[in-house]
Design a protein around this motif. Sequence first.
Motif, short mmCIF file in Angstrom:
data_model
loop_
_atom_site.label_atom_id
_atom_site.label_comp_id
_atom_site.label_asym_id
_atom_site.label_seq_id
_atom_site.Cartn_x
_atom_site.Cartn_y
_atom_site.Cartn_z
N VAL A 58 0.84 -1.19 0.00
CA VAL A 58 0.00 0.00 0.00
C VAL A 58 0.89 1.25 0.00
CG1 VAL A 58 -1.64 1.33 1.39
CG2 VAL A 58 -1.93 -1.15 1.12
N VAL A 59 0.51 2.22 -0.84
CA VAL A 59 1.28 3.46 -0.94
C VAL A 59 1.33 4.14 0.42
CG1 VAL A 59 1.40 5.74 -2.02
CG2 VAL A 59 0.67 3.75 -3.36
N SER A 60 2.53 4.44 0.92
CA SER A 60 2.63 4.95 2.28
C SER A 60 3.17 6.38 2.35
CB SER A 60 3.51 4.04 3.12
OG SER A 60 4.83 4.01 2.59
N ASP A 61 3.94 6.79 1.37
CA ASP A 61 4.52 8.13 1.46
C ASP A 61 5.15 8.48 0.12
OD1 ASP A 61 4.99 10.02 3.96
OD2 ASP A 61 6.69 10.31 2.64
N ASP A 62 5.43 9.75 -0.08
CA ASP A 62 6.21 10.15 -1.25
C ASP A 62 6.95 11.44 -0.94
OD1 ASP A 62 4.17 12.02 -1.34
OD2 ASP A 62 3.83 11.84 -3.49
N GLY A 63 7.87 11.79 -1.82
CA GLY A 63 8.64 13.00 -1.61
C GLY A 63 9.87 12.98 -2.49
N VAL A 64 10.65 14.06 -2.41
CA VAL A 64 11.86 14.11 -3.21
C VAL A 64 13.08 13.95 -2.30
CG1 VAL A 64 10.87 15.54 -5.02
CG2 VAL A 64 12.01 16.62 -3.07
N THR A 65 14.11 13.38 -2.86
CA THR A 65 15.37 13.22 -2.14
C THR A 65 16.48 13.78 -3.03
OG1 THR A 65 14.64 11.32 -0.89
CG2 THR A 65 17.01 11.54 -1.22
N GLY A 66 17.34 14.58 -2.44
CA GLY A 66 18.42 15.17 -3.21
C GLY A 66 19.76 14.68 -2.69
N ARG A 67 20.73 14.58 -3.62
CA ARG A 67 22.07 14.15 -3.23
C ARG A 67 22.93 15.39 -3.08
NH1 ARG A 67 25.48 9.15 -5.90
NH2 ARG A 67 26.88 8.84 -4.13
N LEU A 68 23.30 15.69 -1.82
CA LEU A 68 24.05 16.91 -1.53
C LEU A 68 25.54 16.68 -1.66
CD1 LEU A 68 22.07 18.08 1.64
CD2 LEU A 68 21.64 18.68 -0.74
N GLY A 69 25.99 15.45 -1.42
CA GLY A 69 27.40 15.14 -1.51
C GLY A 69 27.55 13.66 -1.78
N GLU A 70 28.79 13.20 -1.83
CA GLU A 70 29.04 11.80 -2.17
C GLU A 70 28.23 10.87 -1.26
OE1 GLU A 70 30.59 10.92 -4.83
OE2 GLU A 70 30.26 8.80 -4.40
N ASP A 71 28.32 11.12 0.08
CA ASP A 71 27.63 10.25 1.05
C ASP A 71 26.59 11.04 1.84
OD1 ASP A 71 29.21 8.15 0.30
OD2 ASP A 71 30.70 8.49 1.89
N HIS A 72 26.00 12.04 1.23
CA HIS A 72 25.12 12.94 1.98
C HIS A 72 23.87 13.23 1.16
CE1 HIS A 72 24.60 17.06 4.19
NE2 HIS A 72 23.69 16.18 4.52
N TYR A 73 22.70 12.88 1.72
CA TYR A 73 21.43 13.09 1.05
C TYR A 73 20.48 13.85 1.97
CZ TYR A 73 22.76 9.35 -2.23
OH TYR A 73 23.39 8.58 -3.17
N LEU A 74 19.51 14.54 1.38
CA LEU A 74 18.40 15.10 2.15
C LEU A 74 17.12 14.48 1.59
CD1 LEU A 74 17.47 17.14 4.35
CD2 LEU A 74 17.10 18.79 2.50
#
Lengths: 952, 82
Positions: A664-680
């Motif tokens: 069941v669909v539970s959530d959505d959103g965007v994720t960005g890659r800020l650095g090699e090992d760093h995401y928001l």
Amino acid sequence: MNPNRLPVRPGEVIDRETSLAFTWNGRPHTGHRGDTIASALAADGVDVFARSMKYKRRRGIMTADHWDPNLFVQVGDEPNVRAGSRRLVAGMEVSAQNVWPNLRFDIGAANQLVGRFLSSGFYYKTFMRPKWLWHHLYQKVLRKFAPGGRIHWETSTHGAYDKRYAHPDVLVAGGGPAGMGAAIAAAEAGASVMLVEHEPDLGGHLRWGDADDLAVLADLAAAVESHPGIEVLVDSTVTGRYDHNWIAVMQRSHEIAPERLIKARAGSLVVAPGLIERPYVFAGNDTPGVMLSGAVRRLINLWAVRPGTRAVVLSANPEGDAAIADLEAAGVEIVAALDARAGEDIVEVEGRGRVGNVVLGDGRTVSADLVVIGTGWTAPTSLLNMAGDRPVYDPTAARYFPNQLPDDVLATGGITGNGTTAELVEHGRATGTLAANRALRNRHDRRSSTARARSPEGPIPESLHDTRASLARTPHPECYRSSSHGMVDFSEDVSSKDLVQASREGFDSIELMKRYTTVTMGPSQGKLETVNAAAVLAETRSMDMVDIGTTVWRPPFAPISLGALAGRIFEPIRRSALQDWHEDHGASPLLAGQWVRPDHYGDPVAEARNVRENVGIIDVTPLGKLDLRGPDVTKLLELVYVNRWQKLDVGRVRYGTMVAEDGVVSDDGVTGRLGEDHYLMTTTSSGAGAIWEMLEDYLQTYRPDWNVHVTAVTGGLTSINVAGPRCRELLLRLVEGVDLSPDAFPYFHVRRGTVAGVPDCIIWRIGFTGELSYEVHVPSGHALHVWESLLANGEDLGIMPFGVESQRILRLEKGHYIVGQDTDGLTKAPSAGLGGLVKLDKPDTLGLPELRAAYARTDLPILVAIQTDDPEVVPMEADQIVDGDSNRILGRITSSRMSPTLGRSVCLGQVDPSLAAAGSKVTILLIDGRRILGTVQEHHAHVDPEGVRQNA
Amino acid sequence: MIVVNCPHCGPRNSSDLRPCGEVTTRPDPATASLSEWRTYLYLRENPAGWVTETWYCRSGCRRYFTIERNTATNETRSSEAS
């Protein structure tokens, strides 16, 4: 003044210097500070306080304490006040309740004449047929007769209720000699103690005892009150004991609240409630003037009230004998002193408003106005039952005793046996020492078993053995019923005859009998009547009391107001750093989950139009934001999102949808890659907490080998969406260090830079509104500065703030669905129209087997955009989509608004797959019953399906 | 309300934590049949007696840990922190 007031008594609790004026049924009376409502009225010669529930019989004082079933009165707008324990306050307007039209003449008293129709099970027998009469007659008549006072809806003078949490090592329930002894000994052993007494003063039965009792009481009370380790709560009742000694204490007459519920977690619970005096069953035993020995002793010794002039006393124990002495001291003539131990008895009392004649067991009839009953005791074992104990009846002592208690619950005092005052105190002390020892050892254990907790002070106390000498079980005659029949349950008007009849009808187990006759189900909750009911049943069935058992005592031990249970609400409300600004600028508040947000600033349509034409800014701080760091973030994203994440370059943003393990669909959103090992990562506002916990769950329990650190930064970063065709122009004036040109910073990319002088802001190009837009995440301490700088610099560009409602209009025009609004708890991924986003060939993703199964199905509903054929009609959200003129449901509208951009109504809806193709006609059933037609659109987006505007 | 002993934060009211139910093993989703998967999703032993269950210390250290709890008596005892 008070005709029945006696000269000064040594232990009296009234302040004769004070005179408190109050009214009873409209007539003026006076009493003293320290009086209860009942004692003040008794001092003024009032005999009748109420009418009984079913037969409307006149009722007077019986126990003169909190449990008295005959003393429920109305005080002002407060119903069901217990006049036996409520302290008198000047100006009280007290009136009888449960009377119609008044106390002296009650129409319902005619019920006595038709009593045979109101006997056992009358509810089930009388009001059953015909069914239609229930509505038209029975209900209305029954309501007139229903007991209880009047609720005044329009007033709320009772003040605010409150709650409190407490963590005593030892909680002592009962402030009599044993309870005080336990509290003192436990405190001396180093435990923190909470001592709870339900009367307004400590002392228990010592309060109405002789000079020696009063001396002991003074010493004990002084020791209790001077010990810093003991907190004393009087006029408070322990109402329940739950798992792991979670204990509910109802504190009445607290200075700031009419009732306060204390939730205490106690190391040990000491149960020391004493004993409750038991009524005796005989004809006329509910006539005003029939009182228990404790009631007359309390009236005489606490409030200096003479309870009558000519008394017949039936005594089976030393306390009953003491009542004779007290009566004589009060100048009451003893007409007959009957010794139940020698077989003497009372058969019947005659009289309506007051005792008149008394028929004795030997056949004599004497004239009296007072009958005093001292025939035995009930052990209030409620708290022990709640701790899992099943107390056992001892026929020698004619009462129940504790049986098997858990280690953290201990009993002391009269509930465990009989003794002199000194013996009771000594047993209490030994129990308190043991309770403290167990509580302190337990506390020590817990501290040493926990890495982060404070380390235990000193060595663990040595375990004490239970070496307490048991209190004696003094023999007592089993006095339950005379040779005549009388009341067993005074609050429910259930007589011994009713119980015999119920037993003959086959309701002959105590639990069945209770439910059939309602015995023990009134406000007394069994305190006065349980054992007599069991005794009548035992007699009827010729069985032993031991084999009859009792009904189960359940919490609460004493009633709790609903207000106290509700208490104070501790739910926090979250506010973004900009919320003050919103409120100062006319924002209409919207409660969304934990957050309060600006719904709009006056005109949501104008705000939405301005975003399409110029530029607008919206505070989207509640958007869940999770800072993800570590070499294995990509693996985590691959696991929790349905789409792929391996090839997301630094500086890129991607949209993702999550499903739960059930597909069941539970959530959505965007994720960005800020650095090699760093995401928001961003989540929906409502899902922020749950998604954070879910990520931690998988990282901690499923993949502890992955190196990912999750930090929630939802409140730490204030998020501002800047949207509209002129937003780039605006940001060019404020952003440093980032090339904002479309080629250098395209759609779905992320940059870090300085905004309005604030460094380290995160800017990403995304668009929920469908316009060219940038989302700026600012450290919250600087958020107001950035927000105001945007407004100041955008003035010539036509900038306006916009709220949640405008955003909902804009996103619906663009066809973006909202998880939880356009999807529900059954919406699987294919229904949301995720299409090619879902990658079924991934080795692991949440709900993968369910996704495979869902995509193999052809019968799942599909989310589509719908436009009504009549552009003016906006269906309501949740209006049904039906099959033509029939009521067969084929879907529903999930979102709808009037679109300011298109000047027509636009919708999203879930429809049967047979209707999902573009151009399909759907029938929408409106709330007013009309059916209108709509057309399924090719794209979810009503406005700019090609994305020209957002990609500008 | 029972007390749950968080291995990091110490004894807490259960309302400070979230119960996550019996410890289960997630099958490999790449190979699991639908029926195996639904057994994992929905079916629990639910004995009247000792069970190992996961709790989440949502108001404290935010760790998931397991304890053993007797469902008949609510007695608890420690198990290895997960």
